[in-house]
Design a protein around this motif. Structure first.
Motif, PDB file in Angstrom:
ATOM      1  N   ARG A 181       0.826  -1.218   0.000  1.00  0.00           N
ATOM      2  CA  ARG A 181       0.000   0.000   0.000  1.00  0.00           C
ATOM      3  C   ARG A 181       0.855   1.261   0.000  1.00  0.00           C
ATOM      4  O   ARG A 181       0.531   2.251  -0.682  1.00  0.00           O
ATOM      5  CB  ARG A 181      -0.920  -0.020   1.227  1.00  0.00           C
ATOM      6  CG  ARG A 181      -1.648   1.288   1.524  1.00  0.00           C
ATOM      7  CD  ARG A 181      -2.577   1.707   0.400  1.00  0.00           C
ATOM      8  NE  ARG A 181      -3.213   2.985   0.691  1.00  0.00           N
ATOM      9  CZ  ARG A 181      -2.664   4.175   0.435  1.00  0.00           C
ATOM     10  NH1 ARG A 181      -1.473   4.248  -0.126  1.00  0.00           N
ATOM     11  NH2 ARG A 181      -3.326   5.290   0.730  1.00  0.00           N
ATOM     12  N   ALA A 182       1.959   1.255   0.735  1.00  0.00           N
ATOM     13  CA  ALA A 182       2.766   2.464   0.866  1.00  0.00           C
ATOM     14  C   ALA A 182       3.761   2.645  -0.266  1.00  0.00           C
ATOM     15  O   ALA A 182       4.104   3.775  -0.612  1.00  0.00           O
ATOM     16  CB  ALA A 182       3.512   2.440   2.201  1.00  0.00           C
TER      17      ALA A 182
ATOM     18  N   ASP B 213      -2.342   4.937  -4.715  1.00  0.00           N
ATOM     19  CA  ASP B 213      -3.459   5.818  -5.082  1.00  0.00           C
ATOM     20  C   ASP B 213      -4.596   5.798  -4.059  1.00  0.00           C
ATOM     21  O   ASP B 213      -5.503   6.630  -4.118  1.00  0.00           O
ATOM     22  CB  ASP B 213      -4.002   5.440  -6.462  1.00  0.00           C
ATOM     23  CG  ASP B 213      -4.469   3.997  -6.535  1.00  0.00           C
ATOM     24  OD1 ASP B 213      -4.301   3.270  -5.536  1.00  0.00           O
ATOM     25  OD2 ASP B 213      -4.980   3.589  -7.595  1.00  0.00           O
ATOM     26  N   GLY B 214      -4.572   4.854  -3.119  1.00  0.00           N
ATOM     27  CA  GLY B 214      -5.592   4.814  -2.072  1.00  0.00           C
ATOM     28  C   GLY B 214      -6.943   4.308  -2.528  1.00  0.00           C
ATOM     29  O   GLY B 214      -7.946   4.512  -1.828  1.00  0.00           O
TER      30      GLY B 214
ATOM     31  N   PHE C 142     -10.287  -1.351   3.022  1.00  0.00           N
ATOM     32  CA  PHE C 142      -9.496  -1.668   4.211  1.00  0.00           C
ATOM     33  C   PHE C 142     -10.261  -1.324   5.484  1.00  0.00           C
ATOM     34  O   PHE C 142     -10.223  -2.074   6.471  1.00  0.00           O
ATOM     35  CB  PHE C 142      -8.176  -0.893   4.189  1.00  0.00           C
ATOM     36  CG  PHE C 142      -7.124  -1.485   3.285  1.00  0.00           C
ATOM     37  CD1 PHE C 142      -6.856  -2.838   3.281  1.00  0.00           C
ATOM     38  CD2 PHE C 142      -6.384  -0.677   2.438  1.00  0.00           C
ATOM     39  CE1 PHE C 142      -5.894  -3.383   2.451  1.00  0.00           C
ATOM     40  CE2 PHE C 142      -5.413  -1.197   1.606  1.00  0.00           C
ATOM     41  CZ  PHE C 142      -5.176  -2.551   1.611  1.00  0.00           C
ATOM     42  N   LEU C 143     -10.931  -0.193   5.497  1.00  0.00           N
ATOM     43  CA  LEU C 143     -11.679   0.208   6.686  1.00  0.00           C
ATOM     44  C   LEU C 143     -12.808  -0.772   6.983  1.00  0.00           C
ATOM     45  O   LEU C 143     -13.023  -1.163   8.143  1.00  0.00           O
ATOM     46  CB  LEU C 143     -12.232   1.624   6.511  1.00  0.00           C
ATOM     47  CG  LEU C 143     -11.189   2.752   6.489  1.00  0.00           C
ATOM     48  CD1 LEU C 143     -11.853   4.094   6.221  1.00  0.00           C
ATOM     49  CD2 LEU C 143     -10.406   2.797   7.797  1.00  0.00           C
ATOM     50  N   TRP C 144     -13.549  -1.180   5.947  1.00  0.00           N
ATOM     51  CA  TRP C 144     -14.626  -2.148   6.158  1.00  0.00           C
ATOM     52  C   TRP C 144     -14.073  -3.496   6.629  1.00  0.00           C
ATOM     53  O   TRP C 144     -14.629  -4.129   7.545  1.00  0.00           O
ATOM     54  CB  TRP C 144     -15.423  -2.334   4.872  1.00  0.00           C
ATOM     55  CG  TRP C 144     -16.389  -1.229   4.571  1.00  0.00           C
ATOM     56  CD1 TRP C 144     -16.357  -0.367   3.517  1.00  0.00           C
ATOM     57  CD2 TRP C 144     -17.551  -0.875   5.341  1.00  0.00           C
ATOM     58  NE1 TRP C 144     -17.410   0.507   3.582  1.00  0.00           N
ATOM     59  CE2 TRP C 144     -18.157   0.231   4.681  1.00  0.00           C
ATOM     60  CE3 TRP C 144     -18.117  -1.357   6.518  1.00  0.00           C
ATOM     61  CZ2 TRP C 144     -19.315   0.832   5.162  1.00  0.00           C
ATOM     62  CZ3 TRP C 144     -19.262  -0.755   7.006  1.00  0.00           C
ATOM     63  CH2 TRP C 144     -19.857   0.321   6.327  1.00  0.00           C
TER      64      TRP C 144
ATOM     65  N   GLY D 247      -5.061   5.691   5.293  1.00  0.00           N
ATOM     66  CA  GLY D 247      -4.362   6.288   4.159  1.00  0.00           C
ATOM     67  C   GLY D 247      -3.534   7.510   4.500  1.00  0.00           C
ATOM     68  O   GLY D 247      -3.173   8.281   3.612  1.00  0.00           O
ATOM     69  N   THR D 248      -3.230   7.716   5.762  1.00  0.00           N
ATOM     70  CA  THR D 248      -2.439   8.862   6.200  1.00  0.00           C
ATOM     71  C   THR D 248      -1.199   8.372   6.925  1.00  0.00           C
ATOM     72  O   THR D 248      -1.124   7.213   7.369  1.00  0.00           O
ATOM     73  CB  THR D 248      -3.241   9.776   7.139  1.00  0.00           C
ATOM     74  OG1 THR D 248      -3.592   9.038   8.326  1.00  0.00           O
ATOM     75  CG2 THR D 248      -4.508  10.263   6.455  1.00  0.00           C
ATOM     76  N   ALA D 249      -0.210   9.275   7.074  1.00  0.00           N
ATOM     77  CA  ALA D 249       1.003   8.910   7.792  1.00  0.00           C
ATOM     78  C   ALA D 249       0.696   8.590   9.249  1.00  0.00           C
ATOM     79  O   ALA D 249       1.282   7.669   9.836  1.00  0.00           O
ATOM     80  CB  ALA D 249       2.027  10.042   7.700  1.00  0.00           C
TER      81      ALA D 249
END
Length: 580
Positions: free
Chosen positions: A278-279, A284-285, A291-293, A334-336
């Motif tokens: 992912r990183a 592109d996210g 992922f959250l679900w 999706g954030t640092a």
């Protein structure tokens, strides 16, 4: 702190090309030597313990170097990237290496103190230490691999070793669980191979840095299909819902020390692979909401399964699944900050979950069972075990100020900063899961430790004798049980060391979270990874990725294999002077 370590870093930096391969080479060599020393168990065990202790020191030195100097790489075989084999150490991989080395050392110490032959004279214990070292080699290769093919090789090495460890003793229950584990792992490996074929067909390389460059030119649908296939392979390894059904049936049948290393470490290799993809590659996210679900479903389904269990091993196996969801939750933000929370929580969970399974091994040896219907009075008969259970249990439950609470706060704060209704839904699920985890941990405490054993529904029944490496199905009355004798000091000391390490995260949360923050920030900026691996400055905003391609400077994949265009002739405005 940086000034304190600067002389050491200046000394080590020149030797990094020689140090980076050692986490792979040392366990491989130790496995070979251990196999040759199978008739000399004392020498065999000394080799294994010394190797794992050396790996812990080496991994710590790598953390210091990468935190101060950035990503370090080495090319194996004399071929430059992206053709050759690239090993990469950055903050993320070195943190995982260090934590895994500590866990592997403590579990090995536990196994040696327990006595490999505790289960019976006819067991194939000579292969235990070589298999364990091969598992170490495979895990380390997975963390260091700079290309997908060698990541696959690392997976296969530790999976083959895990087949042997899971079925030690060859009892019917373990063979059945081993067959299930092998079949699921084979499916995962085939999916991974299929994904590798898709990647190579699409971009013509398996080097992660180069894949990340070329993947930017691939159509969205193709890119999503490739990432989705990889996620299925890694999701099976990580045991995320709905790919987790194999874990609660496979892990509880294994010896407690084997279950400890499987539960604490092997699932995190799958999580690490998801983070890396992912990183570094698929940035592109597009899958972040998924992922959250998945993280929400994994948390809820896992903890509800734990609430329905009467065996501590199965209960902890379901909590393992549940808390993998927190890491997937952090990735999905999706954030640092979310990624930092996922890494911090992975470090916490590796130590805490492994410690809890080792405590279960002590309970089984002391009381002859892990069934909550037969346990009781351990608070009075084994107060040391009670303390060793209580600390990681409340840590896993998220009681402040322990690291479980800190890790959850980082994730919840990251979700609040991200915003959106989906993030807040997952926040609610994470809080509920934490409360339910605390409930099941307290439930185990009240039944196994606080309650009088005579009040347990089957308190008078136990196994004939505890069997660390073989299942014993004979059930006798508690008073007729064969006495185990004193608890070996090494078993208690190794468990206490791991409990202490997991608790110490609370006191060093600032420095640890600082490293995970920097690891997440550098992982989010894939130009840093590309520059380190491919050797070109990928952070120059004035040039496009296509202009920085190392292969031929083509503007598209279709032009990649075409000859370079010839320069047009320069037409000068100055009239030529005709020669006389």
């Amino acid at each position: 702190m940086s000034e304190f370590f600067r002389p050491l870093v200046d000394f080590l930096i020149d030797y990094m090309p020689y140090l980076i391969p050692l986490p792979i080479l040392l366990p491989a060599l130790a496995a070979a030597v251990s196999l040759l020393l199978s008739r000399k168990p004392h020498a065999q065990r000394a080799v294994a313990l010394t190797t794992l202790a050396a790996l812990s020191v080496l991994a710590f030195l790598m953390i210091v170097v990468t935190d101060l100097e950035g990503i370090q790489t080495v090319q194996i075989g004399g071929w430059d990237a992206p053709i050759g084999i690239t090993l990469v150490v950055d903050r993320l991989s070195t943190v995982m290496l260090f934590v895994s080395s500590i866990v592997l050392f403590c579990v090995m110490w536990f196994a040696i103190a327990q006595g490999i032959r505790d289960g019976g004279k006819d067991e194939p214990v000579a292969v235990f230490l070589p298999s364990y070292m091969l598992l170490t080699m495979g895990v380390n290769l997975s963390f260091l691999a700079g290309d997908l093919f060698n990541l696959y090789v690392g997976f296969e090495i530790f999976l083959v070793a895990s087949y042997v460890l899971l079925t030690l003793g060859a009892s019917p229950a373990r063979v059945r669980a081993g067959i299930s584990y092998v079949m699921v792992s084979m499916v995962s490996s085939m999916v991974f191979l299929f994904a590798l074929a898709m990647v190579y067909a699409a971009v013509g390389t398996v080097n992660m840095a180069q894949i990340s460059i070329r993947m930017e030119e691939i159509p969205d649908g193709t890119r999503a299909a490739i990432f989705g296939t990889l996620l299925v392979a890694f999701g099976i390894k990580a045991a995320v819902v709905p790919l987790d059904a194999w874990l609660p049936d496979s892990y509880p049948t294994a010896p407690s020390l084997v279950t400890a290393i499987f539960a604490g470490l092997l699932t995190k290799v799958g999580v690490y692979s998801i983070i890396r993809m992912r990183a570094t590659v698929f940035t592109d996210g597009g899958f972040d909401d998924l992922f959250l679900w998945v993280g929400l479903a994994t948390m809820i389904v896992g903890i509800l399964g734990a609430m329905a269990q009467n065996d501590i091993k199965r209960l902890l196996s379901f909590t393992l699944v549940s808390h993998i969801g927190y890491m997937i939750f952090g990735i999905g933000l999706g954030t640092a900050q979310g990624l930092s929370g996922a890494i911090f929580y992975a470090v916490h969970h590796i130590l805490v979950q492994t410690a809890l399974f080792l405590v279960v091994g002590l309970i089984e040896r002391q009381a002859g069972t892990t069934s909550l219907r037969r346990l009781g009075s351990l608070m009075y008969t084994a107060p040391i075990i009670a303390v060793l259970y209580f600390l990681p249990a409340i840590n896993l439950g998220g009681i402040p100020p322990f690291s479980g609470f800190i890790g959850k706060i980082i994730l919840l704060e990251g979700a609040a900063n991200r915003g959106g209704w989906l993030a807040w839904v997952v926040v609610g699920g994470a809080v509920a899961t934490s409360l339910l985890t605390l409930y099941v941990m307290v439930l185990v405490w009240s039944k196994a430790f606080w309650r009088d054993r005579k009040d347990a529904p089957e308190g008078e029944l136990v196994k004939a004798r505890p069997a660390p490496l073989a299942d014993v199905t004979d059930v006798v009355h508690y008073t007729e049980r064969e006495e185990v004798g004193k608890m070996p000091f090494g078993m208690v000391a190794s468990t206490a060391t791991l409990v202490l390490m997991s608790t110490s995260i609370t006191f060093f949360a600032g420095p640890i979270s600082g490293i995970t923050d920097r690891a997440a920030e550098s992982a989010q900026d894939n130009s840093i990874y590309r520059t380190a691996v491919l050797g070109t400055d990928w952070s120059n905003p004035g040039r496009t990725p296509n202009q920085l391609r190392l292969d031929d400077g083509a503007d598209s994949l279709e032009q990649r294999d075409q000859p370079l265009p010839q320069p047009e002739p320069v037409i000068s405005d100055t009239p030529e002077v005709e020669a006389e």
